[in-house]
Structures are given as structure tokens and as C-alpha cells.
Write a protein that holds these residues in place. Structure first.
Motif, short mmCIF file in Angstrom:
data_model
loop_
_atom_site.label_atom_id
_atom_site.label_comp_id
_atom_site.label_asym_id
_atom_site.label_seq_id
_atom_site.Cartn_x
_atom_site.Cartn_y
_atom_site.Cartn_z
N LYS A 171 -12.23 0.79 10.20
CA LYS A 171 -12.76 1.22 8.90
C LYS A 171 -14.14 0.68 8.57
CE LYS A 171 -10.31 3.32 5.47
NZ LYS A 171 -9.64 3.34 4.17
N ASP A 193 -13.40 3.61 0.06
CA ASP A 193 -12.42 4.69 0.07
C ASP A 193 -12.65 5.57 -1.15
OD1 ASP A 193 -10.34 6.44 0.07
OD2 ASP A 193 -8.87 4.97 0.77
N SER A 216 -1.24 -7.38 -3.70
CA SER A 216 -2.70 -7.19 -3.72
C SER A 216 -3.12 -6.97 -2.28
CB SER A 216 -3.39 -8.41 -4.32
OG SER A 216 -3.12 -9.54 -3.51
P1 ADP Z 1 -4.93 4.99 5.03
O1 ADP Z 1 -4.68 4.28 6.31
O2 ADP Z 1 -3.71 5.71 4.55
O3 ADP Z 1 -6.17 5.83 5.01
P2 ADP Z 1 -6.22 3.23 3.08
O4 ADP Z 1 -7.37 2.77 3.89
O5 ADP Z 1 -6.46 4.12 1.90
O6 ADP Z 1 -5.10 3.85 3.98
O7 ADP Z 1 -5.38 2.00 2.58
C1 ADP Z 1 -4.98 1.02 3.48
C2 ADP Z 1 -5.78 -0.23 3.22
O8 ADP Z 1 -5.66 -0.57 1.85
C3 ADP Z 1 -5.31 -1.39 4.01
O9 ADP Z 1 -6.11 -1.55 5.14
C4 ADP Z 1 -5.46 -2.59 3.04
O10 ADP Z 1 -6.44 -3.51 3.46
C5 ADP Z 1 -5.92 -1.95 1.74
N1 ADP Z 1 -5.18 -2.40 0.55
C6 ADP Z 1 -5.74 -2.65 -0.66
N2 ADP Z 1 -4.82 -3.02 -1.55
C7 ADP Z 1 -3.64 -3.01 -0.89
C8 ADP Z 1 -2.29 -3.32 -1.28
N3 ADP Z 1 -2.01 -3.70 -2.49
N4 ADP Z 1 -1.32 -3.17 -0.34
C9 ADP Z 1 -1.60 -2.77 0.91
N5 ADP Z 1 -2.86 -2.49 1.34
C10 ADP Z 1 -3.86 -2.61 0.46
#
Ligand code: ADP
Length: 269
Positions: A20, A216, A184
Motif C-alpha cells: 500500500k 484510502d 484501532s
Molecule cells: P482492503 O484490503 O480491504 O482494501 P483497507 O486498506 O481499506 O482494506 O483497510 C485495511 C487497512 O486498514 C489495514 O491495513 C489496517 O492497517 C487499516 N486499519 C485502520 N483502522 C483499522 C482497524 N480499526 N482495524 C483493522 N484495520 C485497520
């Protein structure tokens, strides 16, 4: 009578299938591992796969502020974000085809109309035909023409929400790069895994959540949880699991619970 196979929606999360923090860097190893797991079980279900944008779409969408509409992002931002989203979808589709899985890419922006950032209409007839003929559509978070703002970006969760109402999948599995939803962001320090989200704790959970650690544009974890909770109201079991852990995706598709975070309106204990 032949029983119709269950429909299951599966998301290859952008955090799992890309690095990412490095623009346009796919995690090929994870994409291939997930594809192998799908190949072991795909013929037992009617699957619809969606992939997130990860480091392909998100940095460009955020740079051009696609979410704020065409007046802000311009046509260049719109086209470039789509191009990046499509490139990651191509890699996912190629990897699935390498495993002899009958997948077809489904271009979200070619079939969707948005209004004010929400999907207003999607032409789903081809998806229905694909599912009924044992093809696996692979949709993706993408830019969409918005009848109010000129353009917007829709997440895989938003697409699942729209398609969920129509296709009523039995399960939705979200495979990301952490073990589930935490109190969190687990990458920023101490956090506790929330193994169940129900009507009893949804409000507290959403209030306690921040956005994703990396860029994001689709709203991070709080948005994801809210969208998925709304979906679970349709009697769909939603599981958020760690796609980096071998066979978790496969086990979750097969119906195993407790691998990460389960979201359902009612608590069964
Ligand atoms: P996706 O893989 O579905 O695209 P995102 O990147 O939107 O997912 O979300 C995953 C990321 O969100 C994780 O890598 C993590 O670091 C971050 N994150 C932020 N807050 C949280 C939380 N409360 N619980 C889990 N992950 C979280």
C-alpha cells in the motif's frame, strides 16, 4: 431437483494484494496464493470476486481528489484513476486464469451510474448470466460517472452493497492484510481484535474507528464496517479475515467462522 449452489462474494483487499505504501506495486505472491485457494473450491459455489484498488488506484484518486467530483479532479484524474484500477484488476484476472478458473473481468465504470457518490444503478444482467453459467465475474473498485458531481469513485464494498441486495449472497468474505477489525489501527500501536460485530456493539465500534493508515479515498475501516454491517441486515454473513494467512480465505469461503471478525446484526450467543 438440482440445488443451486450458494453465492459467495469475495474481496481481494487492496491492502493484501498490493504494497500500500509503494505506488503500483502488486503483491504477486499473495494474489497467486489467493488464486490457488479459489481454484481448490470454486466449483462448489457461485463466486463473485471483487478487488480493491490498493496502491494502484488510491494514490492517484487521492492526488486528483476524484471523490470531490469532475470540477476538482478533471478528466485526466478520472481517466488515470480508472486506468490504474483496471491494471490491478488485470493482474488479478490473469492470476486466476493461470489456475484455470473461469473468470471474466467486469468493468464497474462501464455498467454503473452514480449520484452524489452512491451507486444509483448498475447494469447487472450480465453478472446474473455469468453466475448462472458458472463464470466468475471479477469486479473492482473504480471511478464512475456521477450524475450530480460529474464523477466519483466507488469502493468494492459499495458495489457489494448494491449487488448484495439483488443477488443475496450467503456469505461475503473480505480478505485484507490484518486479522480483522480492531479497536484501532493495529499498525499504529496496541489494538484489540473485535471478533464479533452485532447490533449490540456496532455504534461503539464505528465511533472508535479512524480511517486507513495509508491513503484510502473510499473512507477506510469505519466506512467499510458500516457498509458491511448494513449488508449483514440482509441476512448475509460477513467475515473480515487475513488474506495473507494461508488457507484462511478458502476456509472462510467454505463457511468457517471465528477466523477474524464476523459481522452479523444479531448475536447468536
Ligand atoms: P482492503 O484490503 O480491504 O482494501 P483497507 O486498506 O481499506 O482494506 O483497510 C485495511 C487497512 O486498514 C489495514 O491495513 C489496517 O492497517 C487499516 N486499519 C485502520 N483502522 C483499522 C482497524 N480499526 N482495524 C483493522 N484495520 C485497520
Amino acid at each position: 431437483m438440482v440445488e443451486k449452489k450458494d453465492i459467495v462474494f469475495v474481496k481481494f483487499g487492496g491492502a493484501a494484494i498490493t504494497f500500500k505504501d509503494i505506488p503500483r506495486k502488486p503483491n504477486i505472491e499473495v494474489i497467486e496464493q489467493m488464486s490457488k485457494e479459489i481454484s481448490d473450491i470454486y466449483d462448489e459455489y457461485r463466486l463473485l470476486i471483487g478487488n480493491g484498488g490498493g496502491s494502484f488506484a488510491h494514490p492517484i484518486a487521492s492526488q486528483y481528489k476524484v471523490q470531490e467530483g469532475l470540477n476538482v479532479c478533471g478528466k485526466e484524474g478520472f481517466s488515470k484513476t480508472h486506468d490504474a484500477a483496471k491494471d490491478l484488476n488485470d493482474l488479478v484476472v490473469e492470476s486466476l486464469i493461470k489456475q484455470n478458473i473461469p473468470v471474466l473481468s467486469f468493468q464497474t465504470s462501464a455498467a454503473t451510474i452514480a449520484q452524489g457518490g452512491e451507486i444509483q444503478k448498475m447494469f447487472t444482467h450480465p453478472i446474473k448470466n455469468m453466475l448462472n453459467n458458472d463464470f466468475i465475474p471479477v469486479i473492482y473498485g473504480d471511478v464512475v460517472v456521477d450524475e450530480i458531481n460529474g464523477c466519483t469513485i466507488v469502493s468494492t464494498e459499495q458495489i457489494f452493497k448494491y449487488l448484495g441486495r439483488e443477488f443475496k449472497p450467503k456469505r461475503i468474505i473480505i480478505a485484507t492484510d490484518v486479522d480483522g477489525v480492531y479497536t484501532s489501527d493495529p499498525k499504529k500501536g496496541n489494538a484489540e481484535l473485535i471478533s464479533k460485530i452485532t447490533q449490540d456493539n456496532i455504534k461503539d465500534v464505528v465511533e472508535g474507528l479512524g480511517g486507513s493508515l495509508e491513503t484510502d479515498v473510499t473512507g477506510g475501516m469505519a466506512h467499510k464496517v458500516e457498509e458491511l454491517y448494513n449488508l449483514s441486515k440482509l441476512n448475509i454473513c460477513v467475515e473480515i479475515i487475513n488474506g495473507l494467512k494461508e488457507n484462511y480465505l478458502k476456509r472462510a469461503i467454505k463457511g468457517e467462522e471465528g477466523l477474524g471478525t464476523s459481522i452479523s446484526v444479531y448475536s447468536d450467543d
